[in-house]
Design an enzyme around this catalytic site. Structure first.
Site, PDB file in Angstrom:
ATOM      1  N   HIS A  21     -23.796  -8.685  39.679  1.00 15.46           N
ATOM      2  CA  HIS A  21     -23.132  -9.324  38.611  1.00 15.46           C
ATOM      3  C   HIS A  21     -23.259  -9.039  37.247  1.00 15.46           C
ATOM      4  O   HIS A  21     -22.497  -9.213  36.205  1.00 15.46           O
ATOM      5  CB  HIS A  21     -22.809 -10.677  38.731  1.00 15.46           C
ATOM      6  CG  HIS A  21     -22.032 -11.274  40.004  1.00 15.46           C
ATOM      7  ND1 HIS A  21     -21.002 -12.139  40.067  1.00 15.46           N
ATOM      8  CD2 HIS A  21     -21.983 -10.815  41.285  1.00 15.46           C
ATOM      9  CE1 HIS A  21     -20.534 -12.222  41.341  1.00 15.46           C
ATOM     10  NE2 HIS A  21     -21.122 -11.485  42.086  1.00 15.46           N
ATOM     11  N   VAL A  25     -26.768 -13.072  31.179  1.00 15.83           N
ATOM     12  CA  VAL A  25     -26.558 -12.666  29.722  1.00 15.83           C
ATOM     13  C   VAL A  25     -27.123 -13.595  29.095  1.00 15.83           C
ATOM     14  O   VAL A  25     -27.830 -13.613  28.271  1.00 15.83           O
ATOM     15  CB  VAL A  25     -24.936 -12.139  29.724  1.00 15.83           C
ATOM     16  CG1 VAL A  25     -24.674 -11.922  28.172  1.00 15.83           C
ATOM     17  CG2 VAL A  25     -24.594 -11.060  30.519  1.00 15.83           C
ATOM     18  N   GLU A  35     -21.233 -16.230  30.571  1.00 11.71           N
ATOM     19  CA  GLU A  35     -20.420 -15.732  31.649  1.00 11.71           C
ATOM     20  C   GLU A  35     -20.943 -16.506  32.997  1.00 11.71           C
ATOM     21  O   GLU A  35     -20.046 -16.206  34.043  1.00 11.71           O
ATOM     22  CB  GLU A  35     -20.780 -14.152  31.905  1.00 11.71           C
ATOM     23  CG  GLU A  35     -20.492 -13.151  30.940  1.00 11.71           C
ATOM     24  CD  GLU A  35     -21.003 -11.804  31.017  1.00 11.71           C
ATOM     25  OE1 GLU A  35     -21.542 -11.680  31.890  1.00 11.71           O
ATOM     26  OE2 GLU A  35     -20.646 -11.128  30.123  1.00 11.71           O
ATOM     27  N   ASN A  41     -18.613 -16.326  39.260  1.00  6.40           N
ATOM     28  CA  ASN A  41     -19.927 -16.762  39.127  1.00  6.40           C
ATOM     29  C   ASN A  41     -20.471 -18.261  39.222  1.00  6.40           C
ATOM     30  O   ASN A  41     -21.321 -18.521  39.811  1.00  6.40           O
ATOM     31  CB  ASN A  41     -20.745 -16.212  37.584  1.00  6.40           C
ATOM     32  CG  ASN A  41     -20.407 -14.762  37.406  1.00  6.40           C
ATOM     33  OD1 ASN A  41     -20.582 -14.259  38.299  1.00  6.40           O
ATOM     34  ND2 ASN A  41     -20.198 -14.103  36.241  1.00  6.40           N
ATOM     35  N   ASP A 186     -24.267 -11.944  57.395  1.00  8.25           N
ATOM     36  CA  ASP A 186     -24.912 -11.388  58.586  1.00  8.25           C
ATOM     37  C   ASP A 186     -25.384 -12.274  59.510  1.00  8.25           C
ATOM     38  O   ASP A 186     -26.625 -12.722  59.210  1.00  8.25           O
ATOM     39  CB  ASP A 186     -26.094 -10.178  57.930  1.00  8.25           C
ATOM     40  CG  ASP A 186     -26.654  -9.559  59.193  1.00  8.25           C
ATOM     41  OD1 ASP A 186     -26.485  -9.732  60.080  1.00  8.25           O
ATOM     42  OD2 ASP A 186     -27.186  -8.590  59.048  1.00  8.25           O
ATOM     43  N   THR A 189     -29.018 -10.707  61.762  1.00  3.16           N
ATOM     44  CA  THR A 189     -30.516 -10.690  61.136  1.00  3.16           C
ATOM     45  C   THR A 189     -30.282 -11.054  59.654  1.00  3.16           C
ATOM     46  O   THR A 189     -30.376 -10.271  58.708  1.00  3.16           O
ATOM     47  CB  THR A 189     -30.814  -9.189  61.117  1.00  3.16           C
ATOM     48  OG1 THR A 189     -29.824  -8.262  60.759  1.00  3.16           O
ATOM     49  CG2 THR A 189     -31.183  -9.042  62.698  1.00  3.16           C
TER      50      THR A 189
END
Length: 269
Positions: A21, A25, A35, A41, A186, A189
């Site tokens: 991302h 900043v 941001e 975000n 996932d 794993t």
């Protein structure tokens, strides 16, 4: 980074996501909207304090030399290695921006609900290819997603085992649940950087719509072939991921001339 990952393996995914991302900043100030509060975000990015800690150590030994942007790029590489992923050579010399753009963060960052064409467009706009997009998405082999971002999917046309689906719905109810409840992207794993993420897509079990679209969308002819390749060839995935991370890390430099920040959270005064 080794200490951070040993204390919590999820820290690896947090730092890799921060690099994606490129959000480190600055915080909001009286005169500047940062941001972090942009829709892709807010409540999503974590790990800022890890970068703060690294920056403080670097500044104490080598003040004013190493940018936050370079620290974040290196930390993302090291995080990947620490959980079993590939290594790559870093290009250094980035500068930190003196500005931020809330509007661009909202418009340029992909979001989980998007279809495949808008996401491809956003990657192409940054000079990254479809191959880069599919390979970089493989970072979802570590890390988690928020209930808010997968609720619609698990109560829609979602292919998964009954027990796994029941677990997801129990922790993320259709109504009245906690949007910040998380689940691994996932589920096989979750703390190991491997190619099982792509194997999950082959079974139709991608937790995020934007992930599953790469394999299931009739518009994703090229992306489907890449998902198949990486699902069956982990070395090919590792090789391309490393190349794509280098490409992403060199998208651009600070357009405002840049600086080396003393604190990653604020521009220098």
């Amino acid at each position: 980074m080794e200490c951070a990952v040993l204390s919590d393996p999820r820290n690896a995914a947090k730092i890799v996501r921060l690099h994606f991302h490129d959000c480190f900043v600055q915080d909001d100030t009286i005169t500047l909207q940062g941001e972090k509060s942009a829709t892709p975000n807010v409540d999503s990015l974590k790990g800022f304090e890890i970068i703060d800690s690294i920056k403080n150590k670097v500044e104490s030994d080598c003040p004013g030399v190493v940018s936050c942007a370079d620290i974040l790029a290196i930390a993302a590489r090291d995080s990947t290695v620490l959980v079993g992923g590939p290594d790559w050579e870093m290009y250094l010399g980035r500068k930190d921006s003196k500005t931020a753009s809330y509007e661009l963060a909202n418009s340029n960052l992909p979001v989980p609900s998007e279809g495949i064409l808008p996401i491809i467009t956003k990657f192409l706009y940054q000079g990254l290819s479809v191959t880069d997009m599919v390979a970089l998405s493989g970072s979802h082999t570590i890390g988690v997603a928020r209930c808010q971002n997968y609720r619609a999917r698990i109560y829609g046309d979602y292919t998964a085992s009954e027990s796994y689906l029941n677990d997801l719905r129990a922790s993320c109810p259709a109504a009245g649940g906690d949007d910040d409840t998380v689940a691994p992207m996932d589920n096989v794993t979750p703390n190991l950087f491997d190619n099982s993420y792509y194997q999950i897509l082959l079974r139709g079990e991608g937790l995020l719509n934007s992930d599953q679209e790469m394999y299931s969308s009739f518009l994703g002819v090229q992306t489907k072939q890449l998902v198949l390749q990486y699902a069956h060839d982990p070395l090919a995935f590792f090789h391309q991921f490393a190349q794509s991370m280098v490409a992403m890390g060199n998208i651009t430099n600070a357009v405002d001339g840049g600086e080396v920040r003393r604190s990653c959270r604020f521009v220098n005064t």
